[in-house]
Design a protein around this motif. Structure first.
Motif, short mmCIF file in Angstrom:
data_model
loop_
_atom_site.label_atom_id
_atom_site.label_comp_id
_atom_site.label_asym_id
_atom_site.label_seq_id
_atom_site.Cartn_x
_atom_site.Cartn_y
_atom_site.Cartn_z
N ASN A 129 0.96 -1.00 0.27
CA ASN A 129 0.06 -0.20 -0.06
C ASN A 129 1.34 1.44 0.42
N SER A 130 1.82 0.95 -1.04
CA SER A 130 3.13 2.58 -0.62
C SER A 130 2.37 3.62 -1.23
N ASN A 131 2.61 4.57 -0.54
CA ASN A 131 2.18 5.57 -1.32
C ASN A 131 3.00 6.86 -1.14
N CYS A 132 3.91 6.34 -2.54
CA CYS A 132 5.25 6.60 -3.01
C CYS A 132 5.75 8.27 -3.68
N VAL A 133 5.80 9.52 -3.13
CA VAL A 133 6.22 10.07 -3.90
C VAL A 133 7.45 11.00 -3.84
N VAL A 134 7.18 11.39 -5.22
CA VAL A 134 8.94 11.55 -5.64
C VAL A 134 9.23 13.55 -5.61
N PHE A 135 9.85 13.80 -5.21
CA PHE A 135 9.96 15.52 -5.66
C PHE A 135 10.74 15.68 -5.98
N ALA A 136 10.71 16.79 -6.94
CA ALA A 136 11.39 17.43 -7.87
C ALA A 136 11.95 18.92 -7.71
N ILE A 137 12.91 19.00 -7.46
CA ILE A 137 14.08 20.57 -7.23
C ILE A 137 14.45 20.62 -8.55
N PHE A 141 12.37 29.69 -14.09
CA PHE A 141 12.49 31.37 -14.47
C PHE A 141 13.31 32.05 -14.33
N LEU A 142 14.69 32.68 -14.04
CA LEU A 142 15.35 34.16 -13.65
C LEU A 142 15.65 33.43 -12.71
N ASP A 143 16.05 32.34 -12.44
CA ASP A 143 17.65 31.31 -12.17
C ASP A 143 16.99 30.70 -10.65
N ARG A 144 15.50 30.89 -10.76
CA ARG A 144 15.24 30.27 -9.07
C ARG A 144 14.48 28.96 -9.78
N ARG A 145 14.77 27.63 -7.64
CA ARG A 145 14.62 26.90 -7.54
C ARG A 145 12.68 26.99 -7.53
N TYR A 146 12.18 25.92 -8.20
CA TYR A 146 10.42 25.12 -7.74
C TYR A 146 11.10 23.87 -7.46
N ILE A 147 9.67 23.44 -6.68
CA ILE A 147 9.71 22.32 -6.48
C ILE A 147 8.17 21.35 -6.99
N ALA A 148 8.24 20.56 -7.39
CA ALA A 148 6.93 19.46 -8.21
C ALA A 148 7.13 18.19 -7.57
N PHE A 149 5.84 17.57 -7.16
CA PHE A 149 5.69 15.97 -6.97
C PHE A 149 4.79 15.37 -7.65
N ALA A 150 4.94 14.26 -7.99
CA ALA A 150 4.65 13.23 -8.64
C ALA A 150 4.20 12.11 -8.15
N LYS A 151 3.76 11.04 -8.28
CA LYS A 151 3.63 9.36 -7.82
C LYS A 151 3.10 9.15 -9.08
N PRO A 152 4.26 7.24 -8.89
CA PRO A 152 4.26 6.83 -9.96
C PRO A 152 2.33 6.42 -10.57
N GLY A 153 2.68 6.40 -12.14
CA GLY A 153 1.44 5.96 -12.39
C GLY A 153 0.46 7.82 -12.36
N ASP A 154 0.99 8.81 -12.37
CA ASP A 154 0.51 10.02 -12.36
C ASP A 154 1.47 10.40 -13.92
N ILE A 155 0.10 11.57 -14.61
CA ILE A 155 0.22 11.99 -15.57
C ILE A 155 1.24 12.63 -15.44
N LEU A 200 -1.36 17.42 -0.37
CA LEU A 200 -0.45 17.11 -1.55
C LEU A 200 -1.38 16.34 -2.72
N HIS A 201 -2.66 15.79 -2.03
CA HIS A 201 -3.38 15.20 -2.77
C HIS A 201 -4.80 15.62 -2.96
N GLY A 202 -5.12 17.26 -2.05
CA GLY A 202 -5.87 17.96 -2.60
C GLY A 202 -5.78 18.63 -4.50
#
Length: 351
Positions: A129-137, A141-155, A200-202
């Motif tokens: 029942n893993s609810n594994c989340v991967v974060f991408a740093i 734009f303008l040399d700033r870092r963003y963060i996004a997340f996804a799970k296996p199977g997300d589009i 994160l799930h909303g």
């Protein structure tokens, strides 16, 4: 019949190197052993050989032995290690993949066309029942870092907004690291603040300010988040303030009181070993992982460049600035290390 015999032999195997070699023999052997794991804890340093090849070397801290795997699946890809036996990799085709180099199992993640700084795996994707989340740093734009997340199977990746950003256009502050801790996801900023990732799930995932920066933290240092028992901790590299000879002398460590949101500087990791660099930041109990030294930080940070692999003894540096010391590895590894790139920490068979 052969499958039964291989499975029986694998059960008797008490060494990661033997198991790695068995799975590397051929595809049929690998398929027979895909569900067969061994309960032998080991922290490995994974290194890519120089030249145009697909050979990856795994140096076991416990056995001080070098093993080699041919991993065509990682050709042309950057990758980050984890304490779960899995890598998170990013290819030139912008594809992101969860990949287990020992079983060859993989899970696709949505493409990301940005310049990835770090990929962080929250939990073991193979857990029930893993609810594994991967974060991408990643850089935006303008040399700033963003963060996004996804799970296996997300589009698609979902970008986190931040209520402390002056611009509502996205998560643009400099974030260094993220961690899954006690049922919540946290991140640390380059300025030292801690943020909590919510919903994160909303419909409206966001990051909210959780704790201010530690005292006398001036920013500009690479920060790492890690768990130390029941505590959330942060460490960062402490540079010499010398324009003529700029180098890093070690690490400063702070523990966060989750109730009062106050920081306390600590001078010991206790019985834990801390691993950071091109991997998910993690600690292990040194007694459970042979070869690991307690109260030490193992680093593969690319910005610290003397062959790229170091150990920092927290206890020795408490009263005297000894600084970073070369990772104590065998002569064979020392000879081959300069021809390798992107060393990462990984635990092939976690407890």
């Amino acid at each position: 019949m052969l499958d039964d015999l291989l499975t029986h032999i694998a059960r008797l195997t008490r060494s990661p190197r033997h198991h790695i070699r068995m799975t590397a023999v051929c595809r049929s052997w690998r398929a027979s052993l895909v569900d067969q794991k061994i309960n032998f804890p080991a922290v490995c340093l994974m290194l890519l050989e120089g030249g145009n090849c697909d050979n990856y070397n795994f140096y076991s801290i416990s056995e001080e032995i070098f093993d080699k795997l041919d991993l065509l699946e990682l050709r042309g890809r950057r990758y980050w290690g984890s304490p779960f036996g899995w890598l998170v990799s990013h290819g030139l085709n912008c594809e992101i993949l969860l990949f287990n180099p020992f079983s060859r199992a993989s899970f696709p993640l949505p493409k990301n066309h940005s310049l990835i700084e770090k990929l962080i795996l929250s939990i073991n994707p193979e857990e029930p029942n893993s609810n594994c989340v991967v974060f991408a740093i990643y850089w935006g734009f303008l040399d700033r870092r963003y963060i996004a997340f996804a799970k296996p199977g997300d589009i698609a990746w979902r970008t986190l907004s931040y209520n402390g950003d002056d611009d509502d256009d996205g998560f643009k502050f400099l974030i260094d690291d993220a961690i899954y801790f006690k049922g919540n996801f946290y991140g640390c900023l380059n300025s030292g603040e801690i943020v909590l990732f919510e919903d994160l799930h909303g419909a409206h995932p966001k990051a909210v300010e959780f704790a201010s920066r530690p005292p006398r933290f001036h920013g500009g240092c690479t920060c790492y988040l890690f768990a130390l028992g029941e505590n959330l901790c942060m460490t960062y590299r402490d540079p010499y303030d010398d324009d003529d000879d700029y180098e890093y002398k070690g690490y400063t460590i702070f523990k966060l009181d989750m109730d009062t949101k106050s920081w306390k500087r600590i001078y010991s990791l206790g019985d834990r070993s801390l691993f950071l660099g091109n991997c998910c930041t993690f600690t292990v109990a040194a007694a459970d992982y042979p070869g690991c030294k307690p109260n030490c930080i193992y680093s593969t940070e690319e910005s610290i460049h003397v062959e790229g692999v170091y150990i920092y003894d927290v206890e020795k540096n408490r009263d005297k600035d000894i600084g970073l010391e070369p990772f104590p590895i065998s002569q064979r590894v020392e000879q081959i290390l300069p021809s390798l790139s992107s060393p990462v920490w990984i635990i092939p068979y976690p407890l």
